[in-house]
Design a protein around this motif. Structure first.
Motif, PDB file in Angstrom:
ATOM      1  N   LYS A 131       0.824  -1.207   0.000  1.00 51.14           N
ATOM      2  CA  LYS A 131       0.000   0.000   0.000  1.00 51.14           C
ATOM      3  C   LYS A 131       0.856   1.254   0.000  1.00 51.14           C
ATOM      4  O   LYS A 131       0.556   2.233  -0.681  1.00 51.14           O
ATOM      5  N   ALA A 132       1.948   1.236   0.760  1.00 50.80           N
ATOM      6  CA  ALA A 132       2.862   2.387   0.796  1.00 50.80           C
ATOM      7  C   ALA A 132       3.495   2.614  -0.576  1.00 50.80           C
ATOM      8  O   ALA A 132       3.633   3.752  -1.024  1.00 50.80           O
ATOM      9  N   ARG A 133       3.901   1.535  -1.242  1.00 57.59           N
ATOM     10  CA  ARG A 133       4.495   1.671  -2.578  1.00 57.59           C
ATOM     11  C   ARG A 133       3.489   2.233  -3.577  1.00 57.59           C
ATOM     12  O   ARG A 133       3.840   3.024  -4.453  1.00 57.59           O
ATOM     13  N   LYS A 134       2.227   1.824  -3.420  1.00 54.59           N
ATOM     14  CA  LYS A 134       1.179   2.328  -4.313  1.00 54.59           C
ATOM     15  C   LYS A 134       0.978   3.827  -4.125  1.00 54.59           C
ATOM     16  O   LYS A 134       0.814   4.572  -5.103  1.00 54.59           O
ATOM     17  N   ILE A 135       1.011   4.264  -2.861  1.00 59.76           N
ATOM     18  CA  ILE A 135       0.865   5.702  -2.585  1.00 59.76           C
ATOM     19  C   ILE A 135       2.059   6.470  -3.140  1.00 59.76           C
ATOM     20  O   ILE A 135       1.909   7.545  -3.734  1.00 59.76           O
ATOM     21  N   LEU A 136       3.260   5.913  -2.971  1.00 56.04           N
ATOM     22  CA  LEU A 136       4.457   6.579  -3.514  1.00 56.04           C
ATOM     23  C   LEU A 136       4.394   6.690  -5.033  1.00 56.04           C
ATOM     24  O   LEU A 136       4.808   7.696  -5.615  1.00 56.04           O
ATOM     25  N   SER A 137       3.894   5.658  -5.693  1.00 53.75           N
ATOM     26  CA  SER A 137       3.766   5.682  -7.150  1.00 53.75           C
ATOM     27  C   SER A 137       2.797   6.779  -7.601  1.00 53.75           C
ATOM     28  O   SER A 137       3.078   7.519  -8.543  1.00 53.75           O
ATOM     29  N   ARG A 138       1.676   6.854  -6.905  1.00 50.46           N
ATOM     30  CA  ARG A 138       0.698   7.893  -7.252  1.00 50.46           C
ATOM     31  C   ARG A 138       1.244   9.280  -6.943  1.00 50.46           C
ATOM     32  O   ARG A 138       1.014  10.226  -7.691  1.00 50.46           O
ATOM     33  N   LEU A 139       1.981   9.402  -5.848  1.00 45.81           N
ATOM     34  CA  LEU A 139       2.578  10.683  -5.480  1.00 45.81           C
ATOM     35  C   LEU A 139       3.557  11.154  -6.550  1.00 45.81           C
ATOM     36  O   LEU A 139       3.592  12.333  -6.922  1.00 45.81           O
ATOM     37  N   SER A 140       4.339  10.219  -7.079  1.00 47.19           N
ATOM     38  CA  SER A 140       5.282  10.556  -8.148  1.00 47.19           C
ATOM     39  C   SER A 140       4.549  11.021  -9.403  1.00 47.19           C
ATOM     40  O   SER A 140       4.962  11.988 -10.057  1.00 47.19           O
ATOM     41  N   ALA A 141       3.437  10.349  -9.738  1.00 46.00           N
ATOM     42  CA  ALA A 141       2.662  10.734 -10.926  1.00 46.00           C
ATOM     43  C   ALA A 141       2.067  12.124 -10.769  1.00 46.00           C
ATOM     44  O   ALA A 141       2.097  12.940 -11.710  1.00 46.00           O
ATOM     45  N   VAL A 142       1.542  12.434  -9.588  1.00 43.47           N
ATOM     46  CA  VAL A 142       0.944  13.753  -9.351  1.00 43.47           C
ATOM     47  C   VAL A 142       2.006  14.841  -9.422  1.00 43.47           C
ATOM     48  O   VAL A 142       1.767  15.922  -9.958  1.00 43.47           O
ATOM     49  N   ALA A 202       4.389  19.423 -12.421  1.00 49.00           N
ATOM     50  CA  ALA A 202       5.487  20.057 -13.163  1.00 49.00           C
ATOM     51  C   ALA A 202       5.022  20.497 -14.551  1.00 49.00           C
ATOM     52  O   ALA A 202       5.396  21.579 -15.030  1.00 49.00           O
ATOM     53  N   VAL A 203       4.177  19.675 -15.180  1.00 52.81           N
ATOM     54  CA  VAL A 203       3.658  20.018 -16.509  1.00 52.81           C
ATOM     55  C   VAL A 203       2.731  21.228 -16.444  1.00 52.81           C
ATOM     56  O   VAL A 203       2.850  22.170 -17.238  1.00 52.81           O
ATOM     57  N   THR A 204       1.787  21.227 -15.496  1.00 52.73           N
ATOM     58  CA  THR A 204       0.834  22.347 -15.399  1.00 52.73           C
ATOM     59  C   THR A 204       1.543  23.648 -15.037  1.00 52.73           C
ATOM     60  O   THR A 204       1.200  24.717 -15.551  1.00 52.73           O
ATOM     61  N   ALA A 205       2.549  23.574 -14.168  1.00 54.09           N
ATOM     62  CA  ALA A 205       3.289  24.778 -13.806  1.00 54.09           C
ATOM     63  C   ALA A 205       4.052  25.326 -15.008  1.00 54.09           C
ATOM     64  O   ALA A 205       4.101  26.551 -15.232  1.00 54.09           O
ATOM     65  N   ALA A 206       4.654  24.434 -15.807  1.00 58.76           N
ATOM     66  CA  ALA A 206       5.385  24.865 -16.999  1.00 58.76           C
ATOM     67  C   ALA A 206       4.442  25.479 -18.033  1.00 58.76           C
ATOM     68  O   ALA A 206       4.755  26.520 -18.640  1.00 58.76           O
ATOM     69  N   ALA A 235      -6.701  27.828 -16.078  1.00 57.11           N
ATOM     70  CA  ALA A 235      -6.878  26.375 -16.020  1.00 57.11           C
ATOM     71  C   ALA A 235      -5.626  25.691 -15.470  1.00 57.11           C
ATOM     72  O   ALA A 235      -5.713  24.793 -14.625  1.00 57.11           O
ATOM     73  N   MET A 236      -4.443  26.107 -15.940  1.00 58.43           N
ATOM     74  CA  MET A 236      -3.210  25.490 -15.472  1.00 58.43           C
ATOM     75  C   MET A 236      -2.906  25.854 -14.019  1.00 58.43           C
ATOM     76  O   MET A 236      -2.369  25.040 -13.263  1.00 58.43           O
ATOM     77  N   ARG A 237      -3.266  27.063 -13.620  1.00 58.26           N
ATOM     78  CA  ARG A 237      -3.070  27.452 -12.221  1.00 58.26           C
ATOM     79  C   ARG A 237      -3.954  26.610 -11.308  1.00 58.26           C
ATOM     80  O   ARG A 237      -3.509  26.161 -10.240  1.00 58.26           O
ATOM     81  N   ALA A 238      -5.204  26.409 -11.751  1.00 57.37           N
ATOM     82  CA  ALA A 238      -6.113  25.560 -10.968  1.00 57.37           C
ATOM     83  C   ALA A 238      -5.577  24.136 -10.890  1.00 57.37           C
ATOM     84  O   ALA A 238      -5.641  23.478  -9.835  1.00 57.37           O
ATOM     85  N   GLY A 239      -5.032  23.630 -12.009  1.00 56.00           N
ATOM     86  CA  GLY A 239      -4.455  22.292 -12.012  1.00 56.00           C
ATOM     87  C   GLY A 239      -3.259  22.179 -11.074  1.00 56.00           C
ATOM     88  O   GLY A 239      -3.100  21.178 -10.360  1.00 56.00           O
ATOM     89  N   THR A 240      -2.417  23.210 -11.061  1.00 49.21           N
ATOM     90  CA  THR A 240      -1.255  23.204 -10.167  1.00 49.21           C
ATOM     91  C   THR A 240      -1.679  23.227  -8.706  1.00 49.21           C
ATOM     92  O   THR A 240      -1.120  22.509  -7.865  1.00 49.21           O
ATOM     93  N   GLU A 241      -2.677  24.052  -8.396  1.00 47.30           N
ATOM     94  CA  GLU A 241      -3.162  24.125  -7.013  1.00 47.30           C
ATOM     95  C   GLU A 241      -3.792  22.803  -6.572  1.00 47.30           C
ATOM     96  O   GLU A 241      -3.595  22.355  -5.438  1.00 47.30           O
TER      97      GLU A 241
END
Length: 293
Positions: free
Chosen positions: A3-14, A19-23, A252-258
């Motif tokens: 379960k911890a590894r699954k959370i870490l994987s999702r955390l990395s994806a988010v 990074a994409v939305t901020a750019a 839209a990108m600011r909302a996504g970043t937040e």
């Protein structure tokens, strides 16, 4: 542990999404500034040119007439030019413009007019095609910010259609830029020519009528001023649409970043709780084994 590894994987994806939305927000901000400077700079010139044409019309004993100033009642065929974006990730920008265009199309159809839709932008074309709305002409090759030469070519084609009697009116559905914090979908009437839609007519008016000697004649001057005014008004609409699209994308990108920041915070808390529970369980197992021994 799984379960911890699954959370870490999702955390990395988010974090990657953040990074994409901020750019993209940074890129949209840069593009907004470029388009905004052009849109603001051209407004006084547009207002002055239209005021000059109006002044030429009203001076003299005989009021001049021109096809670009009057509605041709015998022609019940209008062109509605719809300005949308070619890229997504800009919130409800394209939907708002399309909704306004279809509403105006319905009003003209109810009045007995045939409406020819000319659509600029891939997203608008896709939305209207999905709704099975007939599109007369499609345009996808405009640069950013739009160049005057590009919009001038399109304007000349539509002006010629007006002068030849193939269409009776020309309107533009677009996102009108009012200020960096306010923009709204609007329809601007280009033919027959009306006052500047932005209301910026800071032109010094004389106290009374003044007679001028016109060389060449007033009619010849008007034949040049009016098409130029329509071309410039269309270019202004294109610039406003470009500015509005970037503002929508920034929001839209600011909302996504937040949202990503909030998700990262929540996932980090969940991971810490799960990890803490795992450590507590492991310690309990070690202590339990020690007591058994």
């Amino acid at each position: 542990m799984a379960k911890a590894r699954k959370i870490l994987s999702r955390l990395s994806a988010v974090r990657n999404v953040r990074a994409v939305t901020a750019a993209m927000e940074a890129i949209a901000s840069s593009r907004f500034k470029k388009a905004h400077n052009q849109a603001v700079a051209i407004r006084p010139y547009t207002a002055r040119l239209i005021a000059l044409a109006r002044d030429v019309i009203e001076r003299g004993r005989k009021r001049l007439k021109h096809p670009l100033l009057e509605v041709d009642r015998s022609v019940e065929r209008d062109v509605l030019l719809v300005l949308t974006g070619s890229r997504g990730l800009c919130g409800g920008y394209n939907d708002s413009v399309i909704r306004m265009a279809l509403e105006r199309r319905g009003q003209l159809a109810d009045a007995g007019h045939e409406v020819l839709l000319h659509v600029v932008g891939k997203k608008g074309i896709q939305l209207l095609t999905f709704q099975k709305v007939r599109i007369e002409s499609q345009y996808t090759a405009f640069s950013f910010p739009p160049e005057y030469a590009e919009t001038c070519s399109l304007a000349n084609t539509l002006i010629d259609a007006c002068l030849s009697g193939r269409i009776g009116a020309l309107e533009v559905a677009y996102m009108q830029f009012v200020s960096p914090g306010k923009q709204s979908p609007a329809v601007a009437q280009l033919v027959p020519l009306t006052p500047d839609p932005h209301g910026e007519t800071d032109v010094d008016e004389p106290d009374g009528p003044v007679d001028y000697d016109f060389i060449p004649s007033r009619q010849e001057i008007l034949d040049r001023l009016l098409p130029a005014s329509v071309r410039l008004r269309m270019y202004q609409c294109f610039l406003d649409a470009a500015v509005g699209e970037q503002i929508a994308r920034i929001e839209a990108m600011r909302a996504g970043t937040e949202n990503a920041d909030e998700m990262i915070q929540n996932l980090t808390r969940r991971y810490n709780r799960v990890r803490q529970g795992q450590i507590t369980t492991e310690l309990a197992e070690i202590l339990g084994r020690g007591d058994a021994d």
